[in-house]
Design an enzyme around this catalytic site. Sequence first.
Site, PDB file in Angstrom:
ATOM      1  N   PHE A 131      50.610  61.801 -36.783  1.00 32.73           N
ATOM      2  CA  PHE A 131      50.670  61.989 -35.185  1.00 32.73           C
ATOM      3  C   PHE A 131      52.074  61.749 -34.493  1.00 32.73           C
ATOM      4  CE2 PHE A 131      50.234  57.460 -35.633  1.00 32.73           C
ATOM      5  CZ  PHE A 131      51.195  57.248 -34.487  1.00 32.73           C
ATOM      6  N   LYS A 184      47.927  71.980 -40.787  1.00 33.48           N
ATOM      7  CA  LYS A 184      46.648  71.175 -40.140  1.00 33.48           C
ATOM      8  C   LYS A 184      47.306  70.028 -39.584  1.00 33.48           C
ATOM      9  CE  LYS A 184      44.449  67.832 -40.622  1.00 33.48           C
ATOM     10  NZ  LYS A 184      44.467  66.897 -39.138  1.00 33.48           N
ATOM     11  N   GLU A 219      45.164  65.454 -35.413  1.00 36.33           N
ATOM     12  CA  GLU A 219      43.921  65.546 -34.497  1.00 36.33           C
ATOM     13  C   GLU A 219      44.187  64.818 -33.210  1.00 36.33           C
ATOM     14  OE1 GLU A 219      43.846  64.257 -37.340  1.00 36.33           O
ATOM     15  OE2 GLU A 219      42.259  62.487 -37.647  1.00 36.33           O
ATOM     16  N   SER A 267      50.236  58.201 -43.712  1.00 37.05           N
ATOM     17  CA  SER A 267      50.039  56.949 -44.117  1.00 37.05           C
ATOM     18  C   SER A 267      49.770  56.945 -45.719  1.00 37.05           C
ATOM     19  CB  SER A 267      48.713  56.103 -43.697  1.00 37.05           C
ATOM     20  OG  SER A 267      47.584  56.839 -43.974  1.00 37.05           O
ATOM     21  N   CYS A 281      58.469  56.552 -39.318  1.00 33.29           N
ATOM     22  CA  CYS A 281      58.264  56.033 -40.497  1.00 33.29           C
ATOM     23  C   CYS A 281      59.416  55.542 -40.872  1.00 33.29           C
ATOM     24  CB  CYS A 281      57.952  57.256 -41.408  1.00 33.29           C
ATOM     25  SG  CYS A 281      59.002  58.357 -41.472  1.00 33.29           S
ATOM     26  N   GLU A 332      52.101  47.556 -43.101  1.00 36.30           N
ATOM     27  CA  GLU A 332      52.881  48.425 -42.112  1.00 36.30           C
ATOM     28  C   GLU A 332      52.276  48.250 -40.869  1.00 36.30           C
ATOM     29  OE1 GLU A 332      52.398  52.799 -42.256  1.00 36.30           O
ATOM     30  OE2 GLU A 332      54.565  53.224 -41.698  1.00 36.30           O
TER      31      GLU A 332
END
Length: 508
Positions: free
Chosen positions: A160, A184, A187, A237, A292, A392
């Site tokens: 995301f 993909k 979402e 992740s 990240c 994290e």
Amino acid sequence: MNASLQPLAGQAETLKLLIGGQWVQSQTQQWQDVVNPATQQILGRVPFATAGEIDAAVNAAQRAFASWRNTPVGARMRIMLKLQALIREHSPRIAKVLSAEQGKTLADAEGDIFRGLEVVEHACSIGSLQMGEHLENVAGGVDTYTLRQPIGVCVGITPFNFPAMIPLWMFPMAIVCGNTFVLKPSEQDPMSTALLVELALQAGIPAGVLNMVHGGKEVVDALCTHPQVKAVSFVGSTAVGTHVYDLAGQHGKRVQAMMGAKNHAVVLPDANREQTVNALVGAAFGAAGQRCMATSVAVLVGAAGEWVADLKALAQKLKVSAGHEPGTDVGPVVSKQAKARVLSLIDSGVAEGAVLELDGRGVQVPGYEEGNFIGPTLFSGVRTDMRIYKEEIFGPVLLVLCVDTFDEAIALVNANPFGNGTGLFTQSGAAARKFQNEIDVGQVGINIPIPVPVPFFSFTGSRGSKLGDLGPYGKQVVQFYTQTKTVTSRWFDDDSVNTGVNTTIHLR
Ligand code: NAD
């Protein structure tokens, strides 16, 4: 334009699937809202595609591969030239959508698109990037050369936090190499990604060469196990990336998985104090810490331990508000669940005895009372056995650890389970050389807080931050998205000469 959605038109839009060049309405019963994290306004509804729809997307990609793989390299390159021009033209419009669905500031949303655009620009060099090697006369009349051929249907699964940059790390390079693609996106914020895919069609990517499906775990698992899929690129992740790597690997796919992080900035006392504090605060709290490559741990060496007060003073000046509000430095985190997770981690830090120098838990943003805001949060006195250090956080939280020596700092960074990015702040060239040599982390910055490489190089990572040996973009991704074939050929000077039978392995 064959629009899949008219974003921000005032009512929630229904996202469609792109299958074989057609935008189709999913027949699924499972839908999720796309929510503006600053206001909770529902911007769109995203379908979780059915097994049949996934199959149709992969089959469309497989059919399109037959002709796309033979499309001349110049034609593929010209589509990328058109795509980069279209992205540049539509960047402000896409940035508005991206900021609304993801939460980051408008300027940062434009940066998200720009860093992806650079990869599209790089894809325009495919002619030289995809060249093979050739050596003549490896034996009498024998030449050897390599072909870098596309591999087939490739899949991209994206997170995301960069809904523009990371899809653009993937599909342009895969497609320009002659592959077909099923994307993909996350979402949580798929609307800006859908706009980029629309531009790709407008640029001339033929039907079936690029497909897009939506969904979560079931869709990802179906793609990772589909017999016609040849390669999977994942960014997200560490837990999910490890699952994707294992599952797709067990089903014979090539996999590259770029995953979670805990990025340490090591600060030596000889560093420029003001510039270093500026860099740390920007890298820790920008994008609400949801990068990240965000700096999430500052390791202050020796006398630099006194700089905590500077970090606090600067961090508390940052403006927390909705991403589209002028002057915003820190937007909301992406969802209520993400906010609850970050708050519980901050609570755990307090409970485990870290010193909460700056507490962002109760931040109030006038006009956006429902937003998922967390103010800049600073901990000192952090130990490596605390949850806030081990996990994290992915929120606007900076941890400070103090050590006595540079060697201790290097050992600390190398002992962390993640190895995505790190930075060293110093004015010593010798210290910088020692650091780049001894540190076991993929991206290393010297006086640079977020050292994401430009696309001529490849993104990489160590330990829990990456699985698979080839990274996104740069030369490595051309290797990832192609199969090297080695051809050894002999052309006789005179076909009528009988060379006799040779039963030894030598060619001569
Ligand atoms: P995530 O792992 O939750 O989701 C990533 C993708 O996997 C999404 O498309 C999601 O739909 C899918 N997914 C989620 N759960 C799944 C499951 N159980 N099985 C299969 N698929 C599943 O990641 P996120 O929260 O969207 O993104 C944030 C994470 O991504 C952070 O850990 C961050 O460090 C990482 N990240 C890494 C890089 C890098 O280059 N190393 C870049 C950006 C983000």
